[in-house]
Design an enzyme around this catalytic site. Structure first.
Site, PDB file in Angstrom:
ATOM      1  N   VAL A  77     -22.026 -15.920  -8.294  1.00 27.18           N
ATOM      2  CA  VAL A  77     -21.854 -14.531  -8.681  1.00 27.18           C
ATOM      3  C   VAL A  77     -23.227 -13.955  -8.982  1.00 27.18           C
ATOM      4  O   VAL A  77     -24.000 -14.547  -9.744  1.00 27.18           O
ATOM      5  CB  VAL A  77     -20.960 -14.454  -9.944  1.00 27.18           C
ATOM      6  CG1 VAL A  77     -20.801 -13.025 -10.398  1.00 27.18           C
ATOM      7  CG2 VAL A  77     -19.609 -15.094  -9.678  1.00 27.18           C
ATOM      8  N   CYS A  78     -23.542 -12.807  -8.389  1.00 33.16           N
ATOM      9  CA  CYS A  78     -24.856 -12.204  -8.618  1.00 33.16           C
ATOM     10  C   CYS A  78     -24.986 -11.766 -10.067  1.00 33.16           C
ATOM     11  O   CYS A  78     -24.149 -11.009 -10.577  1.00 33.16           O
ATOM     12  CB  CYS A  78     -25.055 -10.998  -7.717  1.00 33.16           C
ATOM     13  SG  CYS A  78     -26.479 -10.007  -8.176  1.00 33.16           S
ATOM     14  N   VAL A  79     -26.043 -12.185 -10.733  1.00 35.87           N
ATOM     15  CA  VAL A  79     -26.195 -11.916 -12.171  1.00 35.87           C
ATOM     16  C   VAL A  79     -26.340 -10.427 -12.467  1.00 35.87           C
ATOM     17  O   VAL A  79     -25.693  -9.905 -13.385  1.00 35.87           O
ATOM     18  CB  VAL A  79     -27.353 -12.741 -12.787  1.00 35.87           C
ATOM     19  CG1 VAL A  79     -28.696 -12.424 -12.141  1.00 35.87           C
ATOM     20  CG2 VAL A  79     -27.426 -12.534 -14.295  1.00 35.87           C
TER      21      VAL A  79
END
Lengths: 119, 98, 122
Positions: A77-79
């Site tokens: 998941v992209c931070v």
């Protein structure tokens, strides 16, 4: 063949999370490898463990978790996208990890193919 | 190149944009709401029939079936299942017309 | 992975501000610079609006990210392609754009895309 998958939309709102999942399942059945599934934009909502769909509906988040457990798939998941949308370690479903956008570029480099699902 | 289109052509211009950019010999796969383009009586069907001589055209059967359109598929377009989608993606670099 | 250079193309087909895609696409582009890949950006359809000069976002209380396109050459990202038909269909010319670009026809963009290893579209 190694596939990288990019998911750009959240669950339920748009079909892309379903399409991406069914693509991954079919690819694994054919003996391919899923290098990574990267969740970006509203796609980060696929990782919320607070999701509670009605009993008679598919559980999209759980399906990802199971796919990760059974096949050792890296769900990232992209931070930056996650923090914008309130997805944090404390509400992250099992099997997912939060990391940087560099992981998407890395998938582009390491996978043989990247397939994007979104709106 | 495999061009993946997922929008209804009566809502967004993605199919037209894709057909304009796709070079001869490329594959085009219609998924999700784009499957309506490949059905009889739809204005986009004529465009696909015109494109079939230079492009390989596919539609994702489960999406067609889900929408009650499986019996209306035009002959210019080949139906594939998810396994066929994977084969196409394995064969080509993919561009999704989001 | 060390030393592998792939041809990446980021395809932008959406207008800015109405949705977040343009901004988050630009964030990936900036990150990609750190990986020393061969990066191209293509602006098609409504994506050409991302490069329109004179964006003023105070009134919508949103960050104006358009200056970032001008900073891309500092990251060695210099291949920016714009679809000619998309500009014409929107009454735009190169003079309306905030950065130097290469204008290509749809057909030429298609050929360029055919030569890519990875195409990421937002």
């Amino acid at each position: 063949m190694k596939f990288g998958i990019l998911v750009n939309e959240g669950p339920y709102q748009h079909q892309s999370a379903d399409s991406a999942y069914l693509f991954c399942k079919a690819a694994l059945e054919k003996g391919h490898e899923i290098h990574r599934v990267f969740f970006y934009h509203d796609g980060v909502n696929n990782a919320s463990r607070l999701t509670e769909p009605p009993q008679d509906d598919r559980n999209i988040v759980k399906r990802w978790t199971q796919l990760a457990e059974e096949h050792g798939i890296d769900l990232v998941v992209c931070v930056a996208a996650a923090l914008r949308r309130g997805i944090k370690e404390e509400n992250l479903a099992a099997g997912f990890r939060i990391s940087g956008l560099g992981q998407l570029v890395e998938t582009g480099i390491e996978a043989d193919r990247v397939v994007t699902f979104g709106d | 190149m495999l061009h993946i289109v997922n929008k209804s052509p009566q809502e967004k211009n993605c199919l037209d944009a894709c057909l304009g950019v796709a070079t001869d010999g490329a594959a085009v796969l219609l998924i999700e709401d784009a499957v309506y383009a490949a059905t009889t009586g739809h204005p986009a069907a004529a465009k696909l029939e015109q494109a079939q001589s230079r492009l390989k055209l596919y539609v994702l059967r489960p999406d067609l079936e889900a929408r009650g359109m499986a019996d209306r598929l035009i002959a210019a377009v080949t139906a594939v299942d998810y396994g066929g989608f994977v084969d196409l993606a394995a064969e080509h670099t993919c561009q999704s017309w989001l | 992975m060390e030393g592998v250079v792939k041809k990446f193309m980021f395809v932008n087909r959406k207008a800015p501000y109405g949705t977040i895609y343009a901004l988050e696409s630009l964030e990936v582009v900036l990150i990609s610079a750190a990986f020393d890949q061969d990066v191209s950006l293509a602006f098609l359809d409504d994506g050409v609006y991302q490069l329109k000069k004179g964006q003023q976002t105070k009134g919508i209380e949103t960050k104006n990210f358009s200056p970032t396109y001008r900073a891309l050459d500092g990251y060695d990202i210099e291949k920016l392609y714009v679809e000619r038909e998309a500009m014409e269909a929107r009454g735009l010319t190169e003079a309306d754009l905030l950065v130097d670009v290469t204008v290509l026809s749809r057909r030429e963009l298609g050929m360029l895309m055919d030569g890519m290893d990875v195409v990421l579209s937002f």
